[in-house]
Design a protein around this motif. Sequence first.
Motif, PDB file in Angstrom:
ATOM      1  N   GLY A 220     -59.462  12.596   4.393  1.00 60.28           N
ATOM      2  CA  GLY A 220     -58.412  11.980   3.591  1.00 60.28           C
ATOM      3  C   GLY A 220     -57.165  11.495   4.315  1.00 60.28           C
ATOM      4  O   GLY A 220     -56.069  11.550   3.752  1.00 60.28           O
TER       5      GLY A 220
ATOM      6  N   SER B  23     -54.289   4.904   0.937  1.00 56.24           N
ATOM      7  CA  SER B  23     -54.713   6.306   0.849  1.00 56.24           C
ATOM      8  C   SER B  23     -55.836   6.504  -0.153  1.00 56.24           C
ATOM      9  O   SER B  23     -56.380   7.589  -0.269  1.00 56.24           O
ATOM     10  CB  SER B  23     -53.551   7.199   0.419  1.00 56.24           C
ATOM     11  OG  SER B  23     -52.737   7.527   1.521  1.00 56.24           O
ATOM     12  N   TRP B  24     -56.161   5.474  -0.917  1.00 53.02           N
ATOM     13  CA  TRP B  24     -57.173   5.618  -1.957  1.00 53.02           C
ATOM     14  C   TRP B  24     -58.502   5.096  -1.428  1.00 53.02           C
ATOM     15  O   TRP B  24     -58.868   3.929  -1.611  1.00 53.02           O
ATOM     16  CB  TRP B  24     -56.727   4.881  -3.224  1.00 53.02           C
ATOM     17  CG  TRP B  24     -55.569   5.568  -3.905  1.00 53.02           C
ATOM     18  CD1 TRP B  24     -54.842   6.620  -3.429  1.00 53.02           C
ATOM     19  CD2 TRP B  24     -55.004   5.249  -5.182  1.00 53.02           C
ATOM     20  NE1 TRP B  24     -53.870   6.978  -4.342  1.00 53.02           N
ATOM     21  CE2 TRP B  24     -53.946   6.161  -5.414  1.00 53.02           C
ATOM     22  CE3 TRP B  24     -55.280   4.284  -6.153  1.00 53.02           C
ATOM     23  CZ2 TRP B  24     -53.171   6.123  -6.575  1.00 53.02           C
ATOM     24  CZ3 TRP B  24     -54.521   4.252  -7.311  1.00 53.02           C
ATOM     25  CH2 TRP B  24     -53.484   5.173  -7.517  1.00 53.02           C
ATOM     26  N   HIS B  25     -59.217   5.983  -0.752  1.00 52.71           N
ATOM     27  CA  HIS B  25     -60.523   5.631  -0.175  1.00 52.71           C
ATOM     28  C   HIS B  25     -61.373   6.889  -0.155  1.00 52.71           C
ATOM     29  O   HIS B  25     -60.846   8.015  -0.198  1.00 52.71           O
ATOM     30  CB  HIS B  25     -60.350   5.079   1.246  1.00 52.71           C
ATOM     31  CG  HIS B  25     -59.662   6.016   2.186  1.00 52.71           C
ATOM     32  ND1 HIS B  25     -60.272   7.121   2.729  1.00 52.71           N
ATOM     33  CD2 HIS B  25     -58.387   6.062   2.643  1.00 52.71           C
ATOM     34  CE1 HIS B  25     -59.419   7.780   3.487  1.00 52.71           C
ATOM     35  NE2 HIS B  25     -58.254   7.166   3.450  1.00 52.71           N
ATOM     36  N   MET B  26     -62.676   6.723  -0.092  1.00 55.86           N
ATOM     37  CA  MET B  26     -63.575   7.889   0.031  1.00 55.86           C
ATOM     38  C   MET B  26     -64.881   7.465   0.682  1.00 55.86           C
ATOM     39  O   MET B  26     -65.269   6.300   0.629  1.00 55.86           O
ATOM     40  CB  MET B  26     -63.873   8.507  -1.354  1.00 55.86           C
ATOM     41  CG  MET B  26     -64.717   7.634  -2.263  1.00 55.86           C
ATOM     42  SD  MET B  26     -65.162   8.496  -3.825  1.00 55.86           S
ATOM     43  CE  MET B  26     -66.047   7.153  -4.664  1.00 55.86           C
TER      44      MET B  26
ATOM     45  N   CYS C 101     -62.976   1.929  -1.663  1.00 59.54           N
ATOM     46  CA  CYS C 101     -61.516   1.935  -1.563  1.00 59.54           C
ATOM     47  C   CYS C 101     -60.930   1.147  -2.715  1.00 59.54           C
ATOM     48  O   CYS C 101     -61.612   0.328  -3.336  1.00 59.54           O
ATOM     49  CB  CYS C 101     -61.040   1.390  -0.215  1.00 59.54           C
ATOM     50  SG  CYS C 101     -61.335  -0.362   0.027  1.00 59.54           S
ATOM     51  N   VAL C 102     -59.668   1.447  -2.994  1.00 56.19           N
ATOM     52  CA  VAL C 102     -58.937   0.746  -4.048  1.00 56.19           C
ATOM     53  C   VAL C 102     -57.892  -0.139  -3.393  1.00 56.19           C
ATOM     54  O   VAL C 102     -57.039   0.351  -2.645  1.00 56.19           O
ATOM     55  CB  VAL C 102     -58.261   1.737  -5.014  1.00 56.19           C
ATOM     56  CG1 VAL C 102     -57.424   0.993  -6.051  1.00 56.19           C
ATOM     57  CG2 VAL C 102     -59.303   2.613  -5.690  1.00 56.19           C
TER      58      VAL C 102
ATOM     59  N   HIS D 170     -51.506  12.898   5.732  1.00 52.94           N
ATOM     60  CA  HIS D 170     -52.063  12.868   4.375  1.00 52.94           C
ATOM     61  C   HIS D 170     -50.936  12.681   3.378  1.00 52.94           C
ATOM     62  O   HIS D 170     -50.027  13.512   3.304  1.00 52.94           O
ATOM     63  CB  HIS D 170     -52.795  14.187   4.104  1.00 52.94           C
ATOM     64  CG  HIS D 170     -53.847  14.509   5.136  1.00 52.94           C
ATOM     65  ND1 HIS D 170     -55.166  14.189   4.968  1.00 52.94           N
ATOM     66  CD2 HIS D 170     -53.755  15.085   6.361  1.00 52.94           C
ATOM     67  CE1 HIS D 170     -55.854  14.563   6.041  1.00 52.94           C
ATOM     68  NE2 HIS D 170     -55.006  15.112   6.908  1.00 52.94           N
ATOM     69  N   HIS D 171     -51.003  11.616   2.585  1.00 51.95           N
ATOM     70  CA  HIS D 171     -49.855  11.240   1.761  1.00 51.95           C
ATOM     71  C   HIS D 171     -49.761  12.025   0.457  1.00 51.95           C
ATOM     72  O   HIS D 171     -50.734  12.126  -0.287  1.00 51.95           O
ATOM     73  CB  HIS D 171     -49.925   9.739   1.449  1.00 51.95           C
ATOM     74  CG  HIS D 171     -48.655   9.195   0.884  1.00 51.95           C
ATOM     75  ND1 HIS D 171     -48.608   8.381  -0.218  1.00 51.95           N
ATOM     76  CD2 HIS D 171     -47.369   9.369   1.284  1.00 51.95           C
ATOM     77  CE1 HIS D 171     -47.348   8.060  -0.468  1.00 51.95           C
ATOM     78  NE2 HIS D 171     -46.578   8.639   0.426  1.00 51.95           N
ATOM     79  N   HIS D 172     -48.570  12.573   0.198  1.00 56.49           N
ATOM     80  CA  HIS D 172     -48.312  13.293  -1.046  1.00 56.49           C
ATOM     81  C   HIS D 172     -47.381  12.505  -1.968  1.00 56.49           C
ATOM     82  O   HIS D 172     -46.902  13.052  -2.957  1.00 56.49           O
ATOM     83  CB  HIS D 172     -47.687  14.663  -0.740  1.00 56.49           C
ATOM     84  CG  HIS D 172     -48.667  15.667  -0.217  1.00 56.49           C
ATOM     85  ND1 HIS D 172     -49.085  16.751  -0.937  1.00 56.49           N
ATOM     86  CD2 HIS D 172     -49.341  15.727   0.959  1.00 56.49           C
ATOM     87  CE1 HIS D 172     -49.969  17.459  -0.235  1.00 56.49           C
ATOM     88  NE2 HIS D 172     -50.131  16.869   0.926  1.00 56.49           N
TER      89      HIS D 172
ATOM     90  N   PRO E 189     -54.030  13.181  -0.912  1.00 56.09           N
ATOM     91  CA  PRO E 189     -54.085  13.690   0.469  1.00 56.09           C
ATOM     92  C   PRO E 189     -55.470  14.133   0.934  1.00 56.09           C
ATOM     93  O   PRO E 189     -55.602  14.548   2.087  1.00 56.09           O
ATOM     94  CB  PRO E 189     -53.127  14.897   0.441  1.00 56.09           C
ATOM     95  CG  PRO E 189     -52.313  14.741  -0.785  1.00 56.09           C
ATOM     96  CD  PRO E 189     -53.180  14.040  -1.764  1.00 56.09           C
ATOM     97  N   GLY E 190     -56.481  14.077   0.064  1.00 56.65           N
ATOM     98  CA  GLY E 190     -57.846  14.321   0.532  1.00 56.65           C
ATOM     99  C   GLY E 190     -58.280  15.767   0.703  1.00 56.65           C
ATOM    100  O   GLY E 190     -59.090  16.070   1.591  1.00 56.65           O
TER     101      GLY E 190
ATOM    102  N   HIS F 254     -64.035  11.941  -2.847  1.00 60.79           N
ATOM    103  CA  HIS F 254     -63.327  11.580  -4.075  1.00 60.79           C
ATOM    104  C   HIS F 254     -62.106  10.762  -3.690  1.00 60.79           C
ATOM    105  O   HIS F 254     -61.639  10.832  -2.547  1.00 60.79           O
ATOM    106  CB  HIS F 254     -62.917  12.836  -4.843  1.00 60.79           C
ATOM    107  CG  HIS F 254     -62.039  13.769  -4.050  1.00 60.79           C
ATOM    108  ND1 HIS F 254     -60.714  13.523  -3.815  1.00 60.79           N
ATOM    109  CD2 HIS F 254     -62.315  14.923  -3.397  1.00 60.79           C
ATOM    110  CE1 HIS F 254     -60.200  14.486  -3.076  1.00 60.79           C
ATOM    111  NE2 HIS F 254     -61.159  15.359  -2.801  1.00 60.79           N
ATOM    112  N   MET F 255     -61.598   9.982  -4.629  1.00 56.15           N
ATOM    113  CA  MET F 255     -60.353   9.235  -4.367  1.00 56.15           C
ATOM    114  C   MET F 255     -59.656   8.946  -5.685  1.00 56.15           C
ATOM    115  O   MET F 255     -60.265   8.907  -6.741  1.00 56.15           O
ATOM    116  CB  MET F 255     -60.644   7.904  -3.646  1.00 56.15           C
ATOM    117  CG  MET F 255     -61.405   6.888  -4.468  1.00 56.15           C
ATOM    118  SD  MET F 255     -61.575   5.274  -3.601  1.00 56.15           S
ATOM    119  CE  MET F 255     -62.568   4.379  -4.808  1.00 56.15           C
ATOM    120  N   MET F 256     -58.353   8.709  -5.611  1.00 53.78           N
ATOM    121  CA  MET F 256     -57.605   8.233  -6.762  1.00 53.78           C
ATOM    122  C   MET F 256     -57.930   6.765  -6.978  1.00 53.78           C
ATOM    123  O   MET F 256     -58.226   6.017  -6.037  1.00 53.78           O
ATOM    124  CB  MET F 256     -56.095   8.384  -6.536  1.00 53.78           C
ATOM    125  CG  MET F 256     -55.590   9.813  -6.529  1.00 53.78           C
ATOM    126  SD  MET F 256     -56.055  10.799  -7.983  1.00 53.78           S
ATOM    127  CE  MET F 256     -55.417   9.791  -9.348  1.00 53.78           C
TER     128      MET F 256
END
Lengths: 177, 177
Positions: free
Chosen positions: A17, A36-39, A50-51, A156-158, B16-17, B38-40
């Motif tokens: 992540g 940050s939105w990927h898996m 990814c988004v 890792h982004h919060h 953050p994964g 998983h991802m947002m």
Amino acid sequence: MMKDLPLSKVYQLLEPGPVVLLATTRRGRANIMTMSWHMMVEFEPPIIACVVSNANYSYASLRATKECVIAVPARKLASKVVQIGNCSGREVDKFQKLGLTPVSAQCVAPPLVAECFANLECRVIDTRLVRSFNIFILEVLKAWTDPAQKRPKTIHHHGYGKFAVDGEMIKLKSSKP
Amino acid sequence: MMKDLPLSKVYQLLEPGPVVLLATTRRGRANIMTMSWHMMVEFEPPIIACVVSNANYSYASLRATKECVIAVPARKLASKVVQIGNCSGREVDKFQKLGLTPVSAQCVAPPLVAECFANLECRVIDTRLVRSFNIFILEVLKAWTDPAQKRPKTIHHHGYGKFAVDGEMIKLKSSKP
């Protein structure tokens, strides 16, 4: 200089992540965004979801060219990663503004980012969820790592510029990839 | 005791994964699996994408019931997280085997995991990419956090039981959520 990374190991880069950069090129002009939105979706060939929001400048490039590079920055690039996320390719040349070095990729038009410790050349292979959710499905065609960056710590982004930096590494007994 | 978490903050947990647990229930029996893919997808209502392989026992439950709970474990549960990933609900009752406590959810049949610091009650809202990629799209209906677990450190899987534990937290100036 970037070195080949076996495609079977790509998931180990993204599964944890990290924040990444997404490079696209349109009409000869390269751009990058922070993502940050990927898996991971599949091990090999590596498939990634990814988004990319339709509010992002990169969205139109990705839809039109169906090519991108995912670049993984280490801790030392955190400040640039945030700046990349807070300006738009509509107004600025981000590579120039941030002092990042585009390097020609092998399989796609968008460039690798020399300062990142890993770079993944990707092609869009499914767009069925783009309209509803801005979800793109990518196949990794080629992967690179920078052998000069040993044990890079990722971030890792919060939310709102707050990041957890990789800390202690632990190893537990597991048979699962 | 779990406390309400505003849905607008859910993305800060998953972006953050961290490795998470996925709870499902079928024919009255609850099961959990370990999940890193998983991802947002959207901030609010929070939408999440995840990959549940058709090789996993949870796959059939998720397809059939379209409900699950995503539970976020902290560092102290790392050993249990790995054990959960290395056995199957086909053979064992994982809650019992691992000594975890199922707690009734409010909106869905699968239970919350009391030992996890956050729990997200989810409903499957899109299955178009299940057949091709095992990708499920979930909407979070209700989110909980455990106020007794302060600043929990999460774990990020690098393959075969190797994890990065959250380390230093850094805060950079950013207007982006």
